[in-house]
Scaffold this motif. Sequence first.
Motif, short mmCIF file in Angstrom:
data_model
loop_
_atom_site.label_atom_id
_atom_site.label_comp_id
_atom_site.label_asym_id
_atom_site.label_seq_id
_atom_site.Cartn_x
_atom_site.Cartn_y
_atom_site.Cartn_z
N LEU A 117 0.87 -1.28 0.13
CA LEU A 117 0.01 -0.05 -0.02
C LEU A 117 0.79 1.35 0.06
O LEU A 117 0.79 2.29 -0.44
N ASP A 118 1.99 1.18 0.80
CA ASP A 118 3.12 2.26 0.54
C ASP A 118 3.27 2.67 -0.72
O ASP A 118 3.36 3.89 -1.30
N SER A 119 3.86 1.44 -1.59
CA SER A 119 4.13 2.00 -2.87
C SER A 119 2.95 2.47 -3.96
O SER A 119 3.06 3.44 -4.79
N LEU A 120 1.84 1.86 -3.47
CA LEU A 120 0.31 2.40 -4.00
C LEU A 120 0.31 3.98 -3.95
O LEU A 120 0.09 4.80 -4.72
N LEU A 121 0.35 4.19 -2.51
CA LEU A 121 0.27 5.74 -2.26
C LEU A 121 1.41 6.73 -2.67
O LEU A 121 1.13 7.65 -3.23
N GLU A 122 2.62 6.05 -2.87
CA GLU A 122 3.70 6.74 -3.53
C GLU A 122 3.23 7.16 -4.94
O GLU A 122 3.57 8.18 -5.62
N TYR A 123 2.81 6.02 -5.85
CA TYR A 123 2.16 6.19 -7.09
C TYR A 123 1.08 7.20 -7.30
O TYR A 123 1.16 7.97 -8.14
N ALA A 124 0.47 7.29 -5.97
CA ALA A 124 -0.75 8.23 -6.09
C ALA A 124 -0.21 9.67 -6.38
O ALA A 124 -1.09 10.60 -6.72
N THR A 125 0.76 10.09 -5.89
CA THR A 125 1.49 11.21 -5.72
C THR A 125 1.63 11.87 -7.18
O THR A 125 1.55 12.87 -7.56
N HIS A 126 2.21 10.81 -8.27
CA HIS A 126 2.01 11.11 -9.33
C HIS A 126 0.84 11.41 -10.20
O HIS A 126 0.74 11.98 -11.39
N GLN A 127 -0.11 11.04 -9.43
CA GLN A 127 -1.71 11.47 -10.10
C GLN A 127 -2.13 12.50 -9.41
O GLN A 127 -3.46 12.80 -9.60
N ASN A 128 -1.59 13.40 -8.68
CA ASN A 128 -1.95 14.50 -8.14
C ASN A 128 -3.05 14.27 -7.13
O ASN A 128 -4.04 15.08 -6.88
N LEU A 129 -2.81 13.02 -6.52
CA LEU A 129 -3.80 12.79 -5.24
C LEU A 129 -3.08 13.10 -3.94
O LEU A 129 -2.19 13.02 -3.59
N ASP A 130 -4.18 13.64 -3.06
CA ASP A 130 -4.08 13.81 -1.70
C ASP A 130 -3.57 12.51 -0.78
O ASP A 130 -4.62 11.85 -0.49
N VAL A 131 -2.45 12.28 -0.48
CA VAL A 131 -2.09 11.08 0.13
C VAL A 131 -2.64 10.90 1.38
O VAL A 131 -3.02 9.76 1.94
N ASN A 132 -2.52 12.11 2.34
CA ASN A 132 -3.02 12.16 3.35
C ASN A 132 -4.54 11.62 3.77
O ASN A 132 -4.97 11.15 4.48
N ALA A 133 -5.52 12.11 2.42
CA ALA A 133 -6.84 11.99 2.68
C ALA A 133 -6.78 10.48 2.39
O ALA A 133 -7.90 9.77 3.00
N LEU A 134 -6.22 9.85 1.50
CA LEU A 134 -6.12 8.28 1.29
C LEU A 134 -5.68 7.56 2.46
O LEU A 134 -6.60 6.37 2.76
N LYS A 135 -4.73 7.98 2.98
CA LYS A 135 -4.53 7.34 4.31
C LYS A 135 -5.70 7.40 5.44
O LYS A 135 -5.63 6.53 6.39
N GLY A 136 -6.20 8.40 5.42
CA GLY A 136 -7.66 8.49 6.20
C GLY A 136 -8.53 7.52 6.15
O GLY A 136 -9.42 7.37 6.99
N ILE A 137 -8.53 6.73 4.91
CA ILE A 137 -9.54 5.89 4.56
C ILE A 137 -9.16 4.48 5.78
O ILE A 137 -9.94 3.60 6.14
N LEU A 138 -7.88 4.34 6.06
CA LEU A 138 -7.22 3.18 6.83
C LEU A 138 -8.06 3.25 8.21
O LEU A 138 -8.33 4.23 8.85
N VAL A 139 -7.93 2.08 8.58
CA VAL A 139 -8.57 1.87 10.12
C VAL A 139 -7.68 2.50 11.11
O VAL A 139 -7.84 2.98 12.11
#
Length: 317
Positions: A8-30
């Motif tokens: 998932l860490d690799s997926l979130l790194e990839y998300a930065t190249h898609q101009n996504l808010d990684v902190n918002a995505l992490k907020g989905i986690l339990v």
Amino acid sequence: MKIFAPYLDSLLEYATHQNLDVNALKGILVDPIINLKDPREMISGQEYMVIFNKIIKAADNEYCGLNFGCYLNMGALGLVLEISLSTSSIIQGVYILQNFLDNKFPLVSASIEQDSEHFILQLNSSVSDFDIKRNLLDMVLSIVYRELKLMLPTGFEPSVKLPFTDSQPYLNLLKTEIAFNTNYQLILPIEVVKKEINNNRVKEIELLLPKFLAMLNANKEDNELFSSQIRSMTLHMCAPEIPNFEQVQKQFPYSKRTIQRKLTLEGTSFRDIVNTIKEELSNYLINEKHLKTKDVAHILGYSESSAYLHAVKSWSN
């Protein structure tokens, strides 16, 4: 169903190249403060799929999973080294890959069939959502294809069969012919599977991987520059061959012209970035590993030493 947290860490790194808010995505986690880099940590398959799906939707690219799989090429280099430490046999290496999926990424499974001529690795997923399932299978296909190609003797590569008539995107990224089938399959001649893992290739990866990782870590310091993002993506996609502009461009939500313009504004170009990577690798292999010119030329993908020496001269100009 549990997933290896670093994936998932690799997926979130990839998300930065898609101009996504990684902190918002992490907020989905339990547990949003979980250390995703810790190999002892696991997350639920559901958490991974929710975040994966958000990235797919944001990328607005039906081949997002395939692109992400190519982004993971650097990790694939590390994995093939791990496999080579456990066995020298290609067929045993395939079974290790199968167990690897079962234990660390069970969203996709691999079944093995063989007859008198072929060894078939079929990828499957029980995920019900079509888009998520396809992108998961695309991602794993890309990774497993790279792993197998690295293990095989020089000149051999897996045959790929897919349940799609439009195979061009796969051809562009994997650089191999694609045939139609109702399932995701990677097919190897049975006589090739019985051979030993390509030890020369493993040695090349052993030489290059530490330098690749060092270059990636150094690149994180100025990742706000667009040229640094392009360089980072290029390094991540090395297999260990350096990807071309078209392959890298597909990883960003920008057209070729926009990427070229953004790089020009920073006083560089994709060719400059690639040449700098090659120069750094060349200096490392010659000055730190003390390899001969012909060996460096081969590792960096030059057909002749003269072509490599010509490139060296152009870097110094």
